[in-house]
Structures are given as structure tokens and as C-alpha cells.
Write an enzyme that holds these catalytic residues in place. Structure first.
Site, PDB file in Angstrom:
ATOM      1  N   ARG A 133      46.134  40.714  46.848  1.00 23.91           N
ATOM      2  CA  ARG A 133      44.602  40.932  46.716  1.00 23.91           C
ATOM      3  C   ARG A 133      43.803  40.112  47.423  1.00 23.91           C
ATOM      4  O   ARG A 133      42.797  40.473  47.958  1.00 23.91           O
ATOM      5  CB  ARG A 133      44.285  40.377  45.185  1.00 23.91           C
ATOM      6  CG  ARG A 133      44.795  41.553  44.088  1.00 23.91           C
ATOM      7  CD  ARG A 133      44.680  40.938  42.950  1.00 23.91           C
ATOM      8  NE  ARG A 133      44.752  41.955  41.746  1.00 23.91           N
ATOM      9  CZ  ARG A 133      44.819  41.543  40.465  1.00 23.91           C
ATOM     10  NH1 ARG A 133      44.638  40.438  40.075  1.00 23.91           N
ATOM     11  NH2 ARG A 133      44.982  42.550  39.431  1.00 23.91           N
TER      12      ARG A 133
ATOM     13  N   ARG B 172      53.173  38.830  39.733  1.00 25.05           N
ATOM     14  CA  ARG B 172      51.696  38.145  39.899  1.00 25.05           C
ATOM     15  C   ARG B 172      51.427  37.299  40.949  1.00 25.05           C
ATOM     16  O   ARG B 172      50.340  37.163  41.487  1.00 25.05           O
ATOM     17  CB  ARG B 172      51.623  37.515  38.405  1.00 25.05           C
ATOM     18  CG  ARG B 172      51.304  38.281  37.295  1.00 25.05           C
ATOM     19  CD  ARG B 172      50.009  39.057  37.141  1.00 25.05           C
ATOM     20  NE  ARG B 172      48.744  38.063  37.045  1.00 25.05           N
ATOM     21  CZ  ARG B 172      47.558  38.451  36.458  1.00 25.05           C
ATOM     22  NH1 ARG B 172      47.595  39.893  36.324  1.00 25.05           N
ATOM     23  NH2 ARG B 172      46.829  37.795  36.334  1.00 25.05           N
TER      24      ARG B 172
ATOM     25  N   HIS C 160      47.127  46.274  40.233  1.00 22.11           N
ATOM     26  CA  HIS C 160      47.163  45.798  39.017  1.00 22.11           C
ATOM     27  C   HIS C 160      48.623  45.334  38.773  1.00 22.11           C
ATOM     28  O   HIS C 160      49.536  45.997  38.901  1.00 22.11           O
ATOM     29  CB  HIS C 160      47.082  46.759  37.767  1.00 22.11           C
ATOM     30  CG  HIS C 160      47.255  46.420  36.322  1.00 22.11           C
ATOM     31  ND1 HIS C 160      46.624  45.438  35.637  1.00 22.11           N
ATOM     32  CD2 HIS C 160      48.452  46.443  35.523  1.00 22.11           C
ATOM     33  CE1 HIS C 160      47.026  45.285  34.572  1.00 22.11           C
ATOM     34  NE2 HIS C 160      48.254  45.697  34.494  1.00 22.11           N
TER      35      HIS C 160
ATOM     36  N   THR D 113      42.566  37.382  40.347  1.00 24.08           N
ATOM     37  CA  THR D 113      41.867  38.462  39.968  1.00 24.08           C
ATOM     38  C   THR D 113      40.758  38.536  40.877  1.00 24.08           C
ATOM     39  O   THR D 113      40.642  39.743  41.364  1.00 24.08           O
ATOM     40  CB  THR D 113      41.395  38.215  38.543  1.00 24.08           C
ATOM     41  OG1 THR D 113      42.273  38.033  37.558  1.00 24.08           O
ATOM     42  CG2 THR D 113      40.615  39.637  38.109  1.00 24.08           C
TER      43      THR D 113
ATOM     44  N   ASN E   3      40.337  45.287  43.721  1.00 26.50           N
ATOM     45  CA  ASN E   3      41.661  44.245  44.055  1.00 26.50           C
ATOM     46  C   ASN E   3      42.852  45.095  44.134  1.00 26.50           C
ATOM     47  O   ASN E   3      44.043  44.364  44.150  1.00 26.50           O
ATOM     48  CB  ASN E   3      41.468  43.315  43.141  1.00 26.50           C
ATOM     49  CG  ASN E   3      41.525  43.468  41.806  1.00 26.50           C
ATOM     50  OD1 ASN E   3      41.850  44.968  41.456  1.00 26.50           O
ATOM     51  ND2 ASN E   3      41.320  42.794  40.612  1.00 26.50           N
TER      52      ASN E   3
ATOM     53  N   PHE F 275      31.128  44.464  32.887  1.00 20.11           N
ATOM     54  CA  PHE F 275      31.464  45.118  34.126  1.00 20.11           C
ATOM     55  C   PHE F 275      32.502  46.344  33.618  1.00 20.11           C
ATOM     56  O   PHE F 275      33.300  47.122  34.408  1.00 20.11           O
ATOM     57  CB  PHE F 275      32.377  44.257  35.092  1.00 20.11           C
ATOM     58  CG  PHE F 275      33.640  43.529  34.569  1.00 20.11           C
ATOM     59  CD1 PHE F 275      34.759  44.211  34.409  1.00 20.11           C
ATOM     60  CD2 PHE F 275      33.285  42.064  34.193  1.00 20.11           C
ATOM     61  CE1 PHE F 275      35.700  43.323  33.861  1.00 20.11           C
ATOM     62  CE2 PHE F 275      34.334  41.482  33.671  1.00 20.11           C
ATOM     63  CZ  PHE F 275      35.515  41.816  33.330  1.00 20.11           C
TER      64      PHE F 275
ATOM     65  N   LYS G 125      45.883  50.578  42.697  1.00 19.62           N
ATOM     66  CA  LYS G 125      44.442  51.316  42.209  1.00 19.62           C
ATOM     67  C   LYS G 125      44.136  52.319  43.201  1.00 19.62           C
ATOM     68  O   LYS G 125      44.502  52.355  44.344  1.00 19.62           O
ATOM     69  CB  LYS G 125      43.776  50.214  41.790  1.00 19.62           C
ATOM     70  CG  LYS G 125      44.196  49.291  40.861  1.00 19.62           C
ATOM     71  CD  LYS G 125      43.217  48.079  40.744  1.00 19.62           C
ATOM     72  CE  LYS G 125      43.593  47.298  39.421  1.00 19.62           C
ATOM     73  NZ  LYS G 125      42.628  46.123  39.317  1.00 19.62           N
TER      74      LYS G 125
HETATM   75  P1  IDP Z   1      44.046  40.731  36.509  1.00 19.14           P
HETATM   76  O1  IDP Z   1      43.868  42.320  36.877  1.00 19.14           O
HETATM   77  O2  IDP Z   1      44.071  39.836  37.378  1.00 19.14           O
HETATM   78  O3  IDP Z   1      45.021  40.872  35.071  1.00 19.14           O
HETATM   79  P2  IDP Z   1      41.901  40.886  34.204  1.00 19.14           P
HETATM   80  O4  IDP Z   1      40.987  39.908  33.769  1.00 19.14           O
HETATM   81  O5  IDP Z   1      42.784  41.539  33.118  1.00 19.14           O
HETATM   82  O6  IDP Z   1      42.558  40.596  35.628  1.00 19.14           O
HETATM   83  O7  IDP Z   1      40.998  42.099  34.624  1.00 19.14           O
HETATM   84  C1  IDP Z   1      41.298  43.469  34.678  1.00 19.14           C
HETATM   85  C2  IDP Z   1      40.506  43.927  36.102  1.00 19.14           C
HETATM   86  O8  IDP Z   1      39.147  44.111  35.719  1.00 19.14           O
HETATM   87  C3  IDP Z   1      40.611  43.086  37.391  1.00 19.14           C
HETATM   88  O9  IDP Z   1      41.836  43.529  38.153  1.00 19.14           O
HETATM   89  C4  IDP Z   1      39.185  43.685  37.910  1.00 19.14           C
HETATM   90  O10 IDP Z   1      39.333  44.844  38.675  1.00 19.14           O
HETATM   91  C5  IDP Z   1      38.419  43.703  36.923  1.00 19.14           C
HETATM   92  N1  IDP Z   1      37.659  42.487  36.593  1.00 19.14           N
HETATM   93  C6  IDP Z   1      37.990  41.480  36.007  1.00 19.14           C
HETATM   94  N2  IDP Z   1      37.141  40.326  36.010  1.00 19.14           N
HETATM   95  C7  IDP Z   1      35.877  40.960  36.762  1.00 19.14           C
HETATM   96  C8  IDP Z   1      34.709  40.430  36.904  1.00 19.14           C
HETATM   97  O11 IDP Z   1      34.385  39.123  36.510  1.00 19.14           O
HETATM   98  N3  IDP Z   1      33.950  41.116  37.751  1.00 19.14           N
HETATM   99  C9  IDP Z   1      34.186  42.306  38.105  1.00 19.14           C
HETATM  100  N4  IDP Z   1      35.287  43.126  37.668  1.00 19.14           N
HETATM  101  C10 IDP Z   1      36.220  42.139  37.000  1.00 19.14           C
HETATM  102 MG    MG Z   2      44.880  41.780  33.271  1.00 21.16          MG
END
Ligand code: IDP
Ligand code: MG
Length: 177
Positions: A118, A101, A135, A107, A132, A68, A20
Site C-alpha cells: 500500500r 497484513r 485488501h 490502511t 490502497n 466514506f 482491488k
Molecule cells: P483495512 O483495509 O486496512 O482492513 P478498514 O478499516 O477495514 O481497513 O477499511 C476498509 C477499507 O475502507 C480500506 O482499505 C480503505 O479502502 C477504506 N477506508 C478505511 N478508512 C478510510 C478513511 O478514513 N477514508 C477513506 N477510506 C477509508
Molecule cells: Mg479491514
């Protein structure tokens, strides 16, 4: 005497990795690729991508409606890091999705294992964005959808999803001048 031998065979998978904009800005590309090489997976595709709003919204389509979401779209488009690009890769091999992963980590970077990517490099901004740094696809269905969104078949050197021959007509493209 019969000896039962259980061999755990993992499916050959592909998974999408994005470094990212914060990962690029913090010069973490080398560190992230080195950590991912611990998986012994193969890189099947790589490109630097300028992320349009359309691509960002499609990638995170399942998060539409989250509080968000707008900031997340700005973040992945590079609006907060003076770098309007991400590095996109496809990793290929047995159990690729889970292996990536695991090294990627949870996350929420504050909750991620501290030796995960992360956990080591991520942060939560004062406005609540989870920066983070990378992805990773979460499951086989997501991996297929995401890989097909970010890459064309010709950009990937190994194929696990079927391809077909086609022809593009009246497609405008840029050529070297
Ligand atoms: P992942 O990236 O671990 O698969 P997802 O739930 O798919 O997690 O969320 C995608 C992206 O959205 C995360 O990597 C993060 O950048 C952002 N994100 C997810 N949940 C939150 C939150 O609760 N607050 C702020 N940003 C979030
Ligand atoms: Mg995801």
C-alpha cells in the site's frame, strides 16, 4: 543439563486477499503476487470476481455508517477504474493473517510503510477515497467470515474450516452453450 528450547509455533491460518480495481488497472497483479510470495505461504484459491453491490456491502458491512462508505462501495465495485472486477485469493499457512497484513501495510496509503504494497502503490484521491490497491483480512474471525463470503468450499484446495456434504436443488446456473 536441561536446555529449554522455545519453539514459536504459529497457527495454520487462511486469509483473504483482494487485488482491488486500482491494483488491476495499474497492472500491479504480478508485483503484488511477487511481494506476497515472500511470505512462503501457499495460494489455496484464486478467482476473478465481478463485485455486486450486495457482495461489496456484505464485505464492508462493519463500515456501514462511515462517511466514506458509499464511495468505498463504488471503489470496490470498480466504478472508478473501468474494471468491474477484483482478483480474490486465499493464502494458507502458518501465521498467514499477520504475514500478509505486514507486507500489505497500513490502511492509509500515505501512512503505510513505503516498502509495503500500500505504501508503494496506494494513493488518496482528491475526494478522499483510500485507493490502497489490496485488501487483507485483519484477524482470524474476519478471515473466516470473508473467505466464506467470497469462496465456496469447492473453490479452495486446502480446508481449515469444516465442510459438510449438501445438495443444491432448483439452482439456476449458466452452462456452456
Ligand atoms: P483495512 O483495509 O486496512 O482492513 P478498514 O478499516 O477495514 O481497513 O477499511 C476498509 C477499507 O475502507 C480500506 O482499505 C480503505 O479502502 C477504506 N477506508 C478505511 N478508512 C478510510 C478513511 O478514513 N477514508 C477513506 N477510506 C477509508
Ligand atoms: Mg479491514
Amino acid at each position: 543439563m536441561w536446555v529449554e528450547l522455545w519453539v514459536c509455533v504459529m497457527a495454520v491460518e487462511q486469509t483473504l486477499v483482494l487485488i482491488k480495481p486500482d491494483g488491476l488497472k495499474k497492472s500491479l497483479t504480478g508485483n503484488i503476487l511477487t511481494r506476497l510470495s515472500e511470505t512462503r505461504l501457499e495460494i489455496a484459491a484464486a478467482r476473478i470476481v465481478r463485485v455486486t453491490r450486495e457482495l461489496a456491502e456484505e464485505h464492508y458491512t462493519f463500515l456501514k455508517g462511515k462517511p466514506f462508505f458509499e464511495e468505498l462501495i463504488g471503489y470496490i465495485m470498480g466504478e472508478f477504474h473501468e474494471r468491474r472486477k477484483v482478483m480474490a485469493l486465499v493464502y494458507h499457512g502458518e501465521g498467514a493473517i499477520q504475514k500478509v497484513r505486514e507486507i500489505c501495510g497500513a490502511t492509509n496509503p500515505e501512512e503505510a510503510d513505503s516498502v509495503s504494497i500500500r505504501g508503494a502503490y496506494g494513493r488518496i484521491t482528491t475526494s478522499g477515497v483510500y485507493e490502497n490497491v489490496m485488501h487483507a483480512s485483519a484477524n482470524p474471525e474476519e478471515a473466516e467470515r470473508e473467505i466464506k463470503l467470497w469462496f465456496t468450499p469447492d473453490e479452495i484446495v486446502y480446508h481449515i474450516y469444516p465442510v459438510k456434504d449438501g445438495e443444491l436443488k432448483n439452482v439456476k446456473t449458466r452452462l456452456w452453450a
